[in-house]
Design an enzyme around this catalytic site. Sequence first.
Site, PDB file in Angstrom:
ATOM      1  N   SER A  73       1.524   5.273  -1.113  1.00 19.61           N
ATOM      2  CA  SER A  73       0.805   6.134  -0.178  1.00 19.61           C
ATOM      3  C   SER A  73       1.334   5.949   1.235  1.00 19.61           C
ATOM      4  O   SER A  73       1.800   4.857   1.608  1.00 19.61           O
ATOM      5  CB  SER A  73      -0.675   5.743  -0.226  1.00 19.61           C
ATOM      6  OG  SER A  73      -1.346   6.227   0.903  1.00 19.61           O
ATOM      7  N   TYR A 132      -7.660  -1.500   0.130  1.00 21.51           N
ATOM      8  CA  TYR A 132      -6.976  -0.456  -0.644  1.00 21.51           C
ATOM      9  C   TYR A 132      -5.514  -0.347  -0.202  1.00 21.51           C
ATOM     10  O   TYR A 132      -4.586  -0.397  -1.017  1.00 21.51           O
ATOM     11  CB  TYR A 132      -7.687   0.892  -0.472  1.00 21.51           C
ATOM     12  CG  TYR A 132      -6.814   2.065  -0.835  1.00 21.51           C
ATOM     13  CD1 TYR A 132      -6.544   2.377  -2.162  1.00 21.51           C
ATOM     14  CD2 TYR A 132      -6.207   2.846   0.164  1.00 21.51           C
ATOM     15  CE1 TYR A 132      -5.700   3.431  -2.488  1.00 21.51           C
ATOM     16  CE2 TYR A 132      -5.373   3.888  -0.145  1.00 21.51           C
ATOM     17  CZ  TYR A 132      -5.114   4.192  -1.476  1.00 21.51           C
ATOM     18  OH  TYR A 132      -4.277   5.225  -1.783  1.00 21.51           O
ATOM     19  N   LYS A 164      -1.702  -1.207  -2.087  1.00 23.81           N
ATOM     20  CA  LYS A 164      -0.515  -0.340  -2.176  1.00 23.81           C
ATOM     21  C   LYS A 164       0.722  -1.112  -1.692  1.00 23.81           C
ATOM     22  O   LYS A 164       1.771  -1.083  -2.323  1.00 23.81           O
ATOM     23  CB  LYS A 164      -0.701   0.938  -1.358  1.00 23.81           C
ATOM     24  CG  LYS A 164      -1.702   1.922  -1.959  1.00 23.81           C
ATOM     25  CD  LYS A 164      -1.210   2.520  -3.267  1.00 23.81           C
ATOM     26  CE  LYS A 164      -2.239   3.398  -3.943  1.00 23.81           C
ATOM     27  NZ  LYS A 164      -1.984   3.639  -5.370  1.00 23.81           N
TER      28      LYS A 164
END
Length: 345
Positions: A127, A152, A156
């Site tokens: 992302s 989060y 990634k």
Amino acid sequence: MKKTVLVSGGAGFIGSHVTVELIEAGYDVIVADNMSNCDMTCFEGVKKITGKEDIPFFKIDFCKEEEVRKLFSDNKIDAVIHFAAFKAVGESVAKPVMYYKNNLNSFLNVLEAASAHGCHNVLFSSSATVYGEPDKVPVTENTPRKPATSPYGNTKQMCEDILQDTVKATKGTDGEIKGILLRYFNPIGAHPSALIGELPRGVPNNLVPFITQTAIGKRECLSIFGNDYPTPDGTCLRDYIDIVDLAKAHVFAVGRMLENKMKADCEIFNIGTGKPVSVLELVNSFERVNGLKLNYKFAPRRAGDVTAIWADPTLANKEMGWKAERSVDETLAAAWAWEKHLAGK
Ligand code: UDP
């Protein structure tokens, strides 16, 4: 011989669109999902769109090592695209252990099983969040990553590192892994058939589902988080990428891996349009394209939001031969058609 691609998290928003594009490109696809954040709506939609009733489906918890091993030993898998992960930024701040446990363990299990069972190609869905608040926009793949602002985002970054380390460590061995990291900007929209799309549980965190739910009457009013940013209209700038365009990038990436066209053992590509769009512009376009008025108000900034980020997609354009094709207008019309489909209208 047809190649087989495993799509982990294949029943979700991005996974289902990717499954459609892979099947249409001639791949055999195995879909696996633990269904923790979706129901069978999209998987059923995928079958309708592709006309393929017999897509293999496994309800698997990727955090369970034995289940993942069995999947890889029972099936000949040429490449895996790993989506299976939790993705809500705010929830990750509240429940970091749950996020690290799920997002890291599932990926570690996939890597271990792939390497042990002759699957040499791993594509990880990363992302733009890994860039944090960039010093310069647009961002290229060489723009330095900033410390993650949420668990989060950290998962990634960590999964990117884990894949890169694994690629290095397995080079020249029987369990060799080659990797591609696709860094998505803001995927929005739905398939033009309106048979698959985004299905957020509860109150949507993301902008477009909140817009469409407000338009259909499920939500009273959209809050635009912040209109005092140093941008032309004061609202944040993002790179909204059509979900079908994004899905097609995976077909290019998988082809590149399976046809040995990679220029490095682990490659990174930005998947975006290269065009910044403000929140207000997006809302105005949604109203114009779909001929309706949206109830919205300006609200305080949301914690953790970056002011402006968009992609320099040159590398993906030149190297992979992939380019975003659909306009924001088409995408917003598709998002609205999907919301109406859900409402039975
Ligand atoms: N946004 C907003 N209202 C909402 C949801 C999002 O104004 O209800 C804004 C958010 O502040 C950001 C942009 O829309 O500037 C995109 O947010 P989203 O959560 O969709 O994606 P992000 O860029 O945070 O990954």
